[in-house]
Design a protein around this motif. Structure first.
Motif, PDB file in Angstrom:
ATOM      1  N   UNK A  60      63.020  56.213 -66.379  1.00  0.00           N
ATOM      2  CA  UNK A  60      64.030  57.256 -66.597  1.00  0.00           C
ATOM      3  C   UNK A  60      63.930  58.462 -65.666  1.00  0.00           C
ATOM      4  N   UNK A  61      62.763  58.726 -65.074  1.00  0.00           N
ATOM      5  CA  UNK A  61      62.596  59.928 -64.265  1.00  0.00           C
ATOM      6  C   UNK A  61      63.416  59.846 -62.987  1.00  0.00           C
ATOM      7  N   UNK A  91      64.560  59.762 -59.224  1.00  0.00           N
ATOM      8  CA  UNK A  91      64.049  59.267 -57.951  1.00  0.00           C
ATOM      9  C   UNK A  91      65.228  59.144 -57.006  1.00  0.00           C
ATOM     10  N   UNK A  92      64.987  58.702 -55.796  1.00  0.00           N
ATOM     11  CA  UNK A  92      66.023  58.735 -54.770  1.00  0.00           C
ATOM     12  C   UNK A  92      67.167  57.785 -55.067  1.00  0.00           C
ATOM     13  N   UNK A  93      66.870  56.592 -55.556  1.00  0.00           N
ATOM     14  CA  UNK A  93      67.897  55.676 -56.047  1.00  0.00           C
ATOM     15  C   UNK A  93      67.374  55.073 -57.344  1.00  0.00           C
ATOM     16  N   UNK A  94      68.284  54.643 -58.207  1.00  0.00           N
ATOM     17  CA  UNK A  94      67.883  54.099 -59.505  1.00  0.00           C
ATOM     18  C   UNK A  94      68.586  52.771 -59.763  1.00  0.00           C
ATOM     19  N   UNK A  95      67.891  51.898 -60.473  1.00  0.00           N
ATOM     20  CA  UNK A  95      68.474  50.633 -60.902  1.00  0.00           C
ATOM     21  C   UNK A  95      69.598  50.876 -61.900  1.00  0.00           C
ATOM     22  N   UNK A  96      70.517  49.913 -62.020  1.00  0.00           N
ATOM     23  CA  UNK A  96      71.623  50.073 -62.971  1.00  0.00           C
ATOM     24  C   UNK A  96      71.174  49.941 -64.424  1.00  0.00           C
ATOM     25  N   UNK A 155      60.168  51.408 -71.646  1.00  0.00           N
ATOM     26  CA  UNK A 155      58.782  51.012 -71.911  1.00  0.00           C
ATOM     27  C   UNK A 155      57.899  51.117 -70.679  1.00  0.00           C
ATOM     28  N   UNK A 156      58.513  51.058 -69.492  1.00  0.00           N
ATOM     29  CA  UNK A 156      57.738  51.082 -68.257  1.00  0.00           C
ATOM     30  C   UNK A 156      57.099  52.449 -68.006  1.00  0.00           C
ATOM     31  N   UNK A 157      57.584  53.463 -68.710  1.00  0.00           N
ATOM     32  CA  UNK A 157      57.042  54.803 -68.452  1.00  0.00           C
ATOM     33  C   UNK A 157      55.586  54.922 -68.858  1.00  0.00           C
TER      34      UNK A 157
END
Length: 374
Positions: A32-33, A35-40, A45-47
């Motif tokens: 969620x943080x 970044x320069x580009x993000x996935x759709x 849970x990955x945090x």
């Protein structure tokens, strides 16, 4: 001047931690943080593994860099050291800002709808539209390089003095480390910075206004030099405290997670969380040094190759990740195929560029921080 034997475990740690940086930046595509580009699709849970890795991945690099400075000063005067730092850090930084970083900004502008056009049209704007994020000129992930250079200039004279003279400070550290538990004395300055400085200064990586991150990293850089200067007592202390440090690190991180999930902000919570954070950081730094000393302190062709490759990989990797990520971000695939492509693509393309373009052409060596082979 006496030459200090090379510690191959530090080479391995440097390679491993920079490899983790590639995994971390791939993870930034999915969390969620900002970044320069993000996935759709974002995966909350990955945090948790990302938060765990994030706390100690950069601190240990600054400690390793301080240790490396101890060895570098065995063979150089202060001015030779600073000039060498200028070439190995400044030249790759300038080259990276001009040619490696712009594609990252370009794809970010495309993804956000802030630019439409060819890369060449974008590249002509880099030099005259100002500093990122308003402009397009930036050092992005290469911020580590100017910090190391400034640290080297600031602490270089102190390091020279400590290395060439028997000082009360180094003697005091040696006496303290005869009790392995006192390795945790190093937590106190970090705690004071975390508790009383961090709330007032955001981490910007901009050097001139990044007061907390600058101070925290400078202390860790100094620690690296001081610990190596203390000699065998440091390494023997690590071996004795390794298992207890693992337990302390697990307890500290799990306690942080409990605070994040269940407690409200407040003074008591802040000071408690600050203590847990620095204890967690320092514990895993000690654990990693202990494990590396136990299992990795031996020469090999693999570490010789990887240790030389790690700097070009560091310079190249985030640009490659972002370029690949831009073409994956809107696909309906899940995290496993996308992450696999990003990881394999980043490592693979970094290696191809390094092995078949940078290595064979000596002109590229100083631009990617490569020393001459003796």
């Amino acid at each position: 001047m006496k030459t200090t034997p090379r510690r191959h475990d530090l080479d391995w740690l440097r390679v491993i931690v920079f490899a983790l940086l590639i995994f971390y930046h791939v993870g930034m595509f999915f969390v969620p943080w900002g970044w320069h580009i993000k996935n759709n699709e974002i995966y909350d849970w990955l945090r948790w593994p990302m938060l765990f890795l994030n706390q100690w991945r950069l601190p240990i690099l600054f400690v390793i860099s301080g240790m490396g400075t101890y060895y570098a000063l065995s063979k150089r005067s202060l001015w030779q050291f600073i000039w060498e730092r200028n070439l190995r850090l400044g030249l790759p930084l300038l080259f990276g800002m001009l040619f490696i970083i712009p594609p990252q900004v370009y794809f970010e502008r495309l993804a956000n709808g802030d630019f439409i056009g060819s890369y060449w049209n974008f590249f002509t704007t880099v030099a005259h539209e100002g500093i990122y994020p308003e402009g397009n000129f930036s050092w992005h992930h290469l911020w580590f390089l100017p910090y190391l250079f400034v640290f080297s200039v600031l602490l270089g004279p102190i390091f020279i003095y400590l290395k060439r003279n028997r000082t009360k400070l180094v003697d005091w550290v040696k006496r303290q480390l005869e009790n392995p538990w006192k390795l945790y004395l190093f937590v106190l300055p970090l705690y004071l910075l975390e508790a009383f400085m961090e709330p007032f200064f955001d981490i910007t990586h901009a050097l001139i206004d990044d007061w907390f991150n600058f101070s925290f990293s400078l202390v860790l850089f100094f620690y690296g030099f001081l610990l190596i200067a203390s000699g065998d007592v440091f390494w023997s202390g690590l071996a004795q405290i390794k298992k207890r440090a693992i337990c302390i690190g697990i307890i500290a991180f799990v306690s942080q997670v409990v605070i994040w999930l269940f407690l409200e902000d407040g003074y008591i919570v802040h000071f408690t969380e600050a203590l847990l954070k620095v204890v967690n950081i320092w514990s895993w730094i000690l654990v990693l040094f202990a494990l590396a000393a136990q299992y990795l302190n031996r020469p090999s062709k693999q570490i010789k190759y990887a240790n030389r490759a790690v700097y070009p990989f560091y310079i190249l990797h985030q640009t490659i990740t972002i370029c690949i990520g831009y073409y994956l971000m809107d696909l309906t695939w899940g995290i496993i195929p996308k992450a696999t492509i990003l990881i394999v693509g980043t490592f693979g393309l970094s290696w191809l560029i390094y092995h078949f373009i940078i290595l064979p052409i000596p002109l590229f060596h100083p631009l990617f921080g490569l020393k001459k082979v003796r």
